[in-house]
Scaffold this motif. Structure first.
Motif, short mmCIF file in Angstrom:
data_model
loop_
_atom_site.label_atom_id
_atom_site.label_comp_id
_atom_site.label_asym_id
_atom_site.label_seq_id
_atom_site.Cartn_x
_atom_site.Cartn_y
_atom_site.Cartn_z
N ARG A 1 -3.19 3.75 -2.65
CA ARG A 1 -3.84 4.91 -2.03
C ARG A 1 -5.25 5.12 -2.59
O ARG A 1 -6.17 5.50 -1.84
N HIS A 2 -5.42 4.87 -3.87
CA HIS A 2 -6.74 5.02 -4.48
C HIS A 2 -7.73 4.04 -3.84
O HIS A 2 -8.89 4.40 -3.57
N HIS B 1 -8.86 5.05 -0.29
CA HIS B 1 -9.79 6.18 -0.22
C HIS B 1 -11.23 5.66 -0.18
O HIS B 1 -11.67 4.93 -1.06
N LYS C 1 0.36 4.61 -5.91
CA LYS C 1 -0.83 5.44 -6.14
C LYS C 1 -2.10 4.61 -6.19
O LYS C 1 -3.16 5.04 -5.72
N GLU D 1 11.75 8.31 -8.31
CA GLU D 1 10.30 8.12 -8.21
C GLU D 1 9.75 8.78 -6.95
O GLU D 1 8.71 9.42 -6.97
N LEU E 1 5.91 3.52 -8.20
CA LEU E 1 5.06 4.67 -7.95
C LEU E 1 3.63 4.40 -8.40
O LEU E 1 2.67 4.82 -7.74
N ASP E 2 3.44 3.68 -9.50
CA ASP E 2 2.09 3.36 -9.98
C ASP E 2 1.34 2.51 -8.96
O ASP E 2 0.16 2.76 -8.68
N LEU F 1 6.89 12.47 -5.04
CA LEU F 1 5.96 12.52 -3.92
C LEU F 1 6.34 13.67 -2.99
O LEU F 1 7.51 13.99 -2.82
#
Length: 615
Positions: free
Chosen positions: A175-176, A179, A172, A54, A168-169, A58
Motif C-alpha cells: 500500500r505504501h 501511494h 502495508k 492479523e 500484514l507487513d 485492518l
C-alpha cells in the motif's frame, strides 16, 4: 482490412496488417500442477495460518454494496452525462454495452451536449482496428529504453519475497508503494463503477482517465477524486490507438513517469493490452487477451494444453450445420464466437431446432444496425434497409455441447504469472433457453472436492490462454463429466462481484488489480473463514407488459439484513417474460444471514412474495 496510421507503424516498426503473432512471440504456457492453499479459501488446509488475528488489525470496508445500477444523470452544469449501460443479461460478467437507440428515452441520448453519442463509447470497430501485439524482442527493447518510475525503481530493488508475502507487513508495504503511483484508466465504464476511483483515491493513486468528451467521469475530476480527465473522441475508430497513446505520453510529461495503464471496462481491455506493451508498463499480452475474448480460440488453446473442454464446432456457413450437429450432438448451445454480447446465445435440443435457431440468429446478425452509435439487434430499420453492423461484430457462430450441472463464477488474482487468490460464487439455475441469471451465493455450498477441481481448472485455463497478471472473472460448470470452462473475462466482474469478495473473504479486487497491473508483487491476506454469508437475486419479469409503479420493494429497502434492493426498470417501461423472448430483469437484491443456507432461504422467500405490478 484496416490500415494502421503512419504514427503507429513508425513507433512499432511493424507492418500495417494485424497478423497472427510470429513464432518468437508465442510462448508455451506454464500450467500449475498444485495450488497454494493459502490463496484459495475453499482449499485452505488446517496447517495454514488463518491470518484472522492479523486481519483483525485492518479496518475492512463496510459500506453498503453498490449493486448494478448506473448512477450518472445530469452533470453539475445541467447537461446530460454519457454513460454505458450494463448488459442486462451479463450482469455478473460485468460487460458494458452502448445505450440502445430502441429505449423509450431515445431522445435523451440524442440530446447529449457537444459531441455525438458515438464519440463517447468504444465500439467493436475500435477493437477491430487495433494493431497486432509486439514480439518479445520488441517488448524487451521498449522496456529497456524507457526510464523506470520512482515506484518501479523501488520495486525492482526489493526482494520479491519482502513484497509478495502473505503478511500484514508486506500488505502495508504494498500500500505504501501504491501511494503516489500515476495510473491511466482507459474509459471508466458505467457510472456504477465510481467506487473504483474512490478506492484508488483512498489508496493515494494519482488517476488519469481517458474517456468520451461527455462522460460522467468529468464529475470525478471536479470532485478531485481523479487527478485528470482527458476527453477523447472514440468515433474515428482507426486512430483511437494513436490518439490514446499520444494523450498518455502528454500526461506523462506533466505528471511524471507512468506506473501503469489499466481498465475495468470490457470494451477497453484489448486496447489497454496494446497500450501497456507500447509504453513499457506491465500488462497481459494482446494475444492472450484476444484468445480469451474469442470463444473458439479459448477452446483451441485449452485443447492444446490437454485441459478438459466441451465439444464444439465452428459454423461459418449453412453447410456446416449438419457437420456441427454430428460432431457436437444434442442438447447444444449456438452462440457467436465473439463481439455480439448476448445476441444469438440459444439452447437447441435437436437438429430441427438448430436449423431454426441458426436461421434466426443469422437474421438477427444481418439485421443488426448501428443507430446513434448504438448496436440495435434483431429488427430491420423502418425503411427496410439491411443491417449495417457488419464491421462491429463477427458473424461466425459456434455450436457447443450443452453443459449440465451447477454453474459458478471464479474470481482470480494473478501476480507475476502465479495465482495468488481465487474464490467461488455459486450461480443459481438460469432462465432457459436464454441463460438469464437468477441468483447467487457466497461462500459456495458445493462439495469441497468439486470446488477444488473448479478452482484448478479456472487457474489452468487462464494459464493456457497466457494470462499472467490482474483480476479475472471465470465462468465454469461442474458437469456430469467434471468441471468445464464456459469463458474467461479478462477483468474484474461487474455488479456485486467486488462487494462479494470483499465482504466474504476480505479481498478487495480493485486494490489487487491495481497492484498486479503495476508490477507490484502481491499475495492478498485471505480470511480462512467467511466474514459474511451472502445471497443475491436478479428478479426476472414473470409476464410481459409495462411496469406500473416502483413501490413493491419498499418493504425491504432499509431492512438490516438486506444490503440493497434496487429497481432495474422505470415506470412505464416495457418488460418481457420468457414466453415472449429474452426476459427482462426488473430488480436486484442482496442479503446476508449467519449461514449461507439462511441467506438463500431468506432471499428466495422475498422474491416469491414480491407483487410486481406489470400491466
Amino acid at each position: 482490412m484496416q490500415k494502421r496510421s503512419a504514427l503507429t507503424a513508425a513507433l512499432s516498426g511493424q507492418p500495417n496488417d494485424p497478423a497472427t503473432a510470429p513464432p518468437e512471440q508465442q510462448q508455451q504456457p506454464i500450467i500449475s500442477k498444485r495450488l497454494d492453499p493459502g490463496s484459495f479459501p475453499c482449499i485452505q488446509e488446517d496447517t495454514v495460518s488463518p491470518l484472522q488475528s492479523e486481519m483483525g488489525a485492518l479496518k475492512l470496508e463496510d459500506r453498503s454494496p453498490v449493486g448494478s445500477v448506473p448512477t450518472a444523470g445530469l452533470l453539475s452544469n445541467g447537461s446530460l452525462a454519457a454513460d454505458y449501460e450494463l448488459n442486462a443479461h451479463r450482469r455478473r460478467g460485468g460487460q458494458e454495452r452502448l445505450p440502445t437507440a430502441s429505449l423509450d428515452d431515445k431522445a435523451r441520448w440524442q440530446s447529449i451536449g457537444s459531441a455525438s453519442l458515438k464519440s463517447n463509447y468504444i465500439a467493436d470497430s475500435v477493437i477491430g482496428s487495433l494493431p497486432r501485439g509486439l514480439s518479445m524482442k520488441e517488448r524487451t527493447e521498449i522496456s529497456q529504453s524507457i526510464p523506470q518510475s520512482p515506484m518501479m525503481s523501488i520495486v525492482s530493488s526489493m526482494p520479491s519475497a519482502k513484497l509478495g508475502s502473505r503478511s500484514l507487513d508486506s500488505f502495508k508495504l504494498r500500500r505504501h508503494l501504491l501511494h503516489g503511483a500515476v495510473v491511466v484508466f482507459v474509459t471508466a465504464g458505467y457510472s456504477g463503477k465510481r467506487f473504483i476511483f474512490e478506492k484508488a483515491k483512498e489508496l493515494g493513486v494519482r488517476s488519469v482517465v481517458l474517456d468520451g468528451p461527455d462522460s460522467w467521469v468529468q464529475e470525478l475530476a471536479r470532485d478531485k477524486i481523479i487527478e485528470k480527465f482527458v476527453p477523447l473522441d472514440f468515433s474515428e475508430s482507426t486512430t483511437v490507438f494513436d490518439r490514446c497513446l499520444a494523450a498518455i505520453v502528454k500526461a506523462r510529461k506533466s505528471l511524471g513517469e507512468l506506473d501503469g495503464v489499466v481498465t475495468f471496462c470490457e470494451m477497453a481491455v484489448p486496447l489497454v493490452a496494446r497500450l501497456a506493451e507500447k509504453l513499457g508498463v506491465p500488462g497481459n499480452t494482446p494475444d492472450s487477451i484476444d484468445a480469451a475474448r474469442d470463444k473458439h480460440s479459448t477452446r483451441t488453446m485449452m485443447a492444446a494444453a490437454k485441459l478438459p473442454s466441451p465439444r464444439n464446432h465452428l459454423i461459418t456457413e449453412p453447410t456446416d450445420v449438419h457437420e456441427a450437429a454430428t460432431k457436437v450432438g444434442f442438447p447444444a448451445v449456438i452462440k457467436p464466437i465473439f463481439g455480439a454480447a448476448s445476441m444469438g446465445v440459444v439452447r437447441v435440443n435437436d437438429k430441427a431446432e438448430l436449423e431454426a435457431a441458426y436461421a434466426r440468429v443469422q437474421k438477427e446478425m444481418s439485421n443488426a444496425r448501428i443507430e446513434a452509435g448504438a448496436l440495435v439487434q434483431g429488427h430491420p430499420s423502418e425503411d427496410g434497409a439491411p443491417g449495417n453492423a457488419d464491421t462491429w461484430i463477427k458473424t461466425t457462430l459456434m455450436l457447443e455441447e450443452y453443459m449440465d450441472g451447477p454453474e459458478v463464477d471464479v474470481d482470480l488474482v494473478f501476480s507475476d504469472g502465479q495465482p495468488v487468490y481465487g474464490a467461488i460464487t455459486d450461480n443459481w439455475p438460469t432462465v432457459e433457453p436464454y441463460f438469464n441469471e437468477t441468483g447467487s451465493n457466497c461462500p459456495s455450498i458445493l462439495p469441497a472436492t468439486q470446488q477444488q477441481e473448479l478452482i484448478t481448472l479456472a487457474v489452468q485455463s487462464c494459464q493456457a490462454i497466457g494470462l499472467t497478471l490482474g483480476v479475472f472473472h471465470a465462468e465454469l460448470k461442474y458437469t456430469s463429466r467434471g468441471p468445464r470452462l464456459i469463458e474467461v473475462n479478462c477483468r474484474m466482474g461487474g455488479g456485486p462481484v467486488r462487494d462479494t469478495n470483499l465482504r466474504v473473504w476480505g479481498v478487495d479486487l480493485v486494490e489487487e488489480h491495481l497492484l498486479a497491473s503495476l508490477g507490484i508483487p502481491t499475495k492478498p491476506l485471505v480470511l480462512k473463514s467467511a466474514r459474511e454469508h451472502i445471497a443475491e437475486y436478479s428478479v426476472n419479469a414473470k409476464k410481459t407488459g409495462r411496469m406500473q409503479n416502483l413501490d413493491w420493494l419498499k418493504e425491504w429497502q432499509g431492512h438490516p439484513d438486506v444490503l440493497y434492493a434496487n429497481y432495474l426498470v422505470k415506470v412505464g417501461q416495457k418488460v418481457t417474460s420468457v414466453e415472449h423472448g429474452m426476459p427482462t430483469w426488473v430488480a436486484e437484491l442482496m442479503v446476508r444471514k449467519p449461514t449461507v443456507q439462511e441467506s438463500i432461504d431468506f432471499i428466495t422467500a422475498i422474491e416469491a412474495g414480491l407483487q410486481v405490478p406489470i400491466a
